[in-house]
Design a protein around this motif. Structure first.
Motif, PDB file in Angstrom:
ATOM      1  N   UNK A 103      46.813  35.222  35.051  1.00 55.19           N
ATOM      2  CA  UNK A 103      46.789  36.152  33.877  1.00 55.19           C
ATOM      3  C   UNK A 103      46.792  37.561  34.660  1.00 55.19           C
ATOM      4  N   UNK A 104      47.573  38.507  33.997  1.00 59.62           N
ATOM      5  CA  UNK A 104      47.531  39.923  34.516  1.00 59.62           C
ATOM      6  C   UNK A 104      47.985  40.683  33.064  1.00 59.62           C
ATOM      7  N   UNK A 105      47.488  41.840  33.065  1.00 58.36           N
ATOM      8  CA  UNK A 105      47.732  42.525  32.082  1.00 58.36           C
ATOM      9  C   UNK A 105      48.515  43.777  32.676  1.00 58.36           C
ATOM     10  N   UNK A 106      49.396  44.388  32.083  1.00 54.50           N
ATOM     11  CA  UNK A 106      50.377  45.376  32.490  1.00 54.50           C
ATOM     12  C   UNK A 106      49.732  46.462  31.571  1.00 54.50           C
ATOM     13  N   UNK A 107      49.371  47.770  32.386  1.00 58.15           N
ATOM     14  CA  UNK A 107      48.996  48.932  31.894  1.00 58.15           C
ATOM     15  C   UNK A 107      49.913  49.962  32.205  1.00 58.15           C
ATOM     16  N   UNK A 108      50.533  50.656  31.011  1.00 56.40           N
ATOM     17  CA  UNK A 108      51.647  51.483  31.289  1.00 56.40           C
ATOM     18  C   UNK A 108      52.015  52.577  30.205  1.00 56.40           C
ATOM     19  N   UNK A 109      52.559  53.664  30.480  1.00 59.64           N
ATOM     20  CA  UNK A 109      52.888  54.411  29.005  1.00 59.64           C
ATOM     21  C   UNK A 109      54.279  54.085  28.844  1.00 59.64           C
ATOM     22  N   UNK A 110      54.540  54.012  27.492  1.00 57.46           N
ATOM     23  CA  UNK A 110      55.933  53.879  27.069  1.00 57.46           C
ATOM     24  C   UNK A 110      56.518  54.779  25.883  1.00 57.46           C
ATOM     25  N   UNK A 111      57.522  55.132  25.741  1.00 59.85           N
ATOM     26  CA  UNK A 111      58.197  56.091  24.672  1.00 59.85           C
ATOM     27  C   UNK A 111      59.627  55.778  24.397  1.00 59.85           C
ATOM     28  N   UNK A 112      60.003  56.190  23.189  1.00 60.32           N
ATOM     29  CA  UNK A 112      61.382  56.225  23.128  1.00 60.32           C
ATOM     30  C   UNK A 112      62.051  54.686  22.877  1.00 60.32           C
ATOM     31  N   UNK A 113      63.460  54.709  22.813  1.00 60.33           N
ATOM     32  CA  UNK A 113      64.145  53.078  22.872  1.00 60.33           C
ATOM     33  C   UNK A 113      63.771  52.285  23.975  1.00 60.33           C
ATOM     34  N   UNK A 114      63.713  53.179  25.211  1.00 58.88           N
ATOM     35  CA  UNK A 114      63.676  52.376  26.501  1.00 58.88           C
ATOM     36  C   UNK A 114      62.231  51.749  26.445  1.00 58.88           C
ATOM     37  N   UNK A 169      56.397  41.721  44.268  1.00 56.61           N
ATOM     38  CA  UNK A 169      55.914  40.353  44.345  1.00 56.61           C
ATOM     39  C   UNK A 169      55.168  40.046  45.903  1.00 56.61           C
ATOM     40  N   UNK A 170      55.182  40.807  46.922  1.00 60.77           N
ATOM     41  CA  UNK A 170      54.318  40.438  47.797  1.00 60.77           C
ATOM     42  C   UNK A 170      52.962  40.887  47.676  1.00 60.77           C
ATOM     43  N   UNK A 171      52.912  42.123  46.751  1.00 59.71           N
ATOM     44  CA  UNK A 171      51.643  42.559  46.523  1.00 59.71           C
ATOM     45  C   UNK A 171      50.905  41.521  45.345  1.00 59.71           C
ATOM     46  N   UNK A 178      56.252  44.822  37.162  1.00 59.84           N
ATOM     47  CA  UNK A 178      56.622  43.726  38.230  1.00 59.84           C
ATOM     48  C   UNK A 178      55.479  42.771  38.597  1.00 59.84           C
ATOM     49  N   UNK A 179      54.266  43.521  39.116  1.00 59.21           N
ATOM     50  CA  UNK A 179      53.323  42.667  39.665  1.00 59.21           C
ATOM     51  C   UNK A 179      52.633  41.786  38.546  1.00 59.21           C
ATOM     52  N   UNK A 180      52.734  42.359  37.370  1.00 58.08           N
ATOM     53  CA  UNK A 180      52.311  41.451  36.187  1.00 58.08           C
ATOM     54  C   UNK A 180      53.006  40.269  36.130  1.00 58.08           C
ATOM     55  N   UNK A 181      54.369  40.481  36.023  1.00 53.56           N
ATOM     56  CA  UNK A 181      55.402  39.525  35.897  1.00 53.56           C
ATOM     57  C   UNK A 181      55.215  38.229  36.940  1.00 53.56           C
ATOM     58  N   UNK A 182      55.248  38.758  37.890  1.00 49.85           N
ATOM     59  CA  UNK A 182      55.239  37.910  39.247  1.00 49.85           C
ATOM     60  C   UNK A 182      53.778  37.114  39.098  1.00 49.85           C
ATOM     61  N   UNK A 183      52.611  37.674  38.751  1.00 52.77           N
ATOM     62  CA  UNK A 183      51.608  37.024  38.858  1.00 52.77           C
ATOM     63  C   UNK A 183      51.567  35.820  37.714  1.00 52.77           C
ATOM     64  N   UNK A 184      52.023  36.245  36.541  1.00 52.29           N
ATOM     65  CA  UNK A 184      52.189  35.192  35.491  1.00 52.29           C
ATOM     66  C   UNK A 184      53.091  34.065  35.924  1.00 52.29           C
ATOM     67  N   UNK A 185      54.212  34.438  36.654  1.00 50.91           N
ATOM     68  CA  UNK A 185      55.201  33.291  37.107  1.00 50.91           C
ATOM     69  C   UNK A 185      54.308  32.446  38.114  1.00 50.91           C
ATOM     70  N   UNK A 186      53.447  32.705  38.924  1.00 50.36           N
ATOM     71  CA  UNK A 186      52.472  31.964  39.658  1.00 50.36           C
ATOM     72  C   UNK A 186      51.362  31.425  39.149  1.00 50.36           C
TER      73      UNK A 186
END
Length: 286
Positions: free
Chosen positions: A27-38, A229-231, A16-24
């Motif tokens: 540039x921000x890079x989202x670092x996260x783990x991900x697996x499966x269909x979701x 978004x505040x952050x 969410x922070x990366x999405x809002x930063x880009x909207x504003x």
């Protein structure tokens, strides 16, 4: 129970922070783990939105949380499902991806709760990595991750409830909350503490003292992601050279603008700019 059309957005604190930063416009890079269909769906949605990402592949499926808005009453119901457990290997990879992603950055935001399997002191490792790299760490977390944070950070953004968890004190009054935040700063645990108080605004505490900033009045709406978004707004403001007080006001405008978008949709920059300008008519109490 029949529902209207649904929408899917990539979520989670850091995303969410990366999405809002880009909207504003930053540039921000989202670092996260991900697996499966979701996990694959989140990666696809971020790629579609052209948001840079550093992904750690995991075996378990990324959790899916959902929000239901009851249109007749205006009530909102949030369902936050448990996430997969992260192995020690995945945790190491997250730190490696973070180190790689911050080669040309100046801020790191650690946002959201710790996933199952992650030790309570994990954020201390993130703080040490940031210190070695000369990066300013902003922490917005709760529970064990917050109560076990012992390494100094640049900015800590707790809610009143989270500040109570962090200090172990009841903190019933505004003055008690401000004093607790001042203690954190004086102890060197954070340079800046921003206590979010929902409709009551925020407390901004630093070595320069305490500033109480009232909330921006906006019509009731979906508050999903407003804290993130505040952050994001604060960090964007600081990146653009705003003084700390103005950066916090800009962040508050971003948080308020989230209430103007449906569901989990990201805020719009024109709304943020308009709400930020409205602060010129609002005085802050020092």
């Amino acid at each position: 129970m029949r529902c209207s059309k649904s929408r899917y957005d990539p979520g989670g604190g850091g995303i969410n922070v990366a999405r809002v930063a880009q909207a504003l416009g930053e540039k921000a890079c989202a670092v996260f783990p991900a697996g499966g269909l979701t996990g694959g769906q989140i990666i696809g949605l971020l790629a579609e939105a052209s948001i840079p990402m550093a992904v750690v592949a995991i075996e378990g499926p990324t959790r899916e949380s959902f929000t239901v808005n009851e249109t007749e009453t205006g009530n909102q119901y949030r369902f936050v499902l448990p996430g997969p457990s992260l192995t020690e290997s995945a945790q190491r990879q997250c730190l490696t991806r973070l180190s790689e992603a911050t080669s040309d950055g100046s801020f790191v935001v650690a946002s959201g709760s710790l996933p199952p399997g992650v030790p309570p002191g994990f954020l201390n490792e993130v703080a040490r990595l940031c210190s070695l790299r000369g990066l300013r760490l902003v922490v917005d977390t709760s529970g064990a991750g917050l109560s076990n944070l012992s390494e100094p950070v640049y900015l800590l953004k707790p809610s009143v409830r989270e500040l109570r968890e962090f200090t172990g004190l009841p903190l019933d009054s505004d003055d008690e909350q401000a004093a607790a935040a001042e203690d954190i700063v004086m102890q060197g645990r954070a340079e800046i503490v921003v206590v979010s108080k929902a409709a009551a605004g925020v407390l901004l505490v630093s070595a320069d003292g305490v500033v109480r900033i009232p909330a921006v009045p906006v019509p009731p709406g979906s508050g999903v992601g407003a804290g993130d978004a505040l952050v994001a707004g604060i960090v964007v403001g600081l990146t653009q050279g705003l003084p700390v007080v103005e950066a916090v006001r800009y962040g508050m405008a971003a948080g308020a603008a989230m209430l103007l978008t449906p569901g989990t949709e990201v805020c719009k920059k024109p709304d943020v700019e308009r709400l930020y300008r409205s602060f010129s008519a609002v005085s802050a109490e020092v």
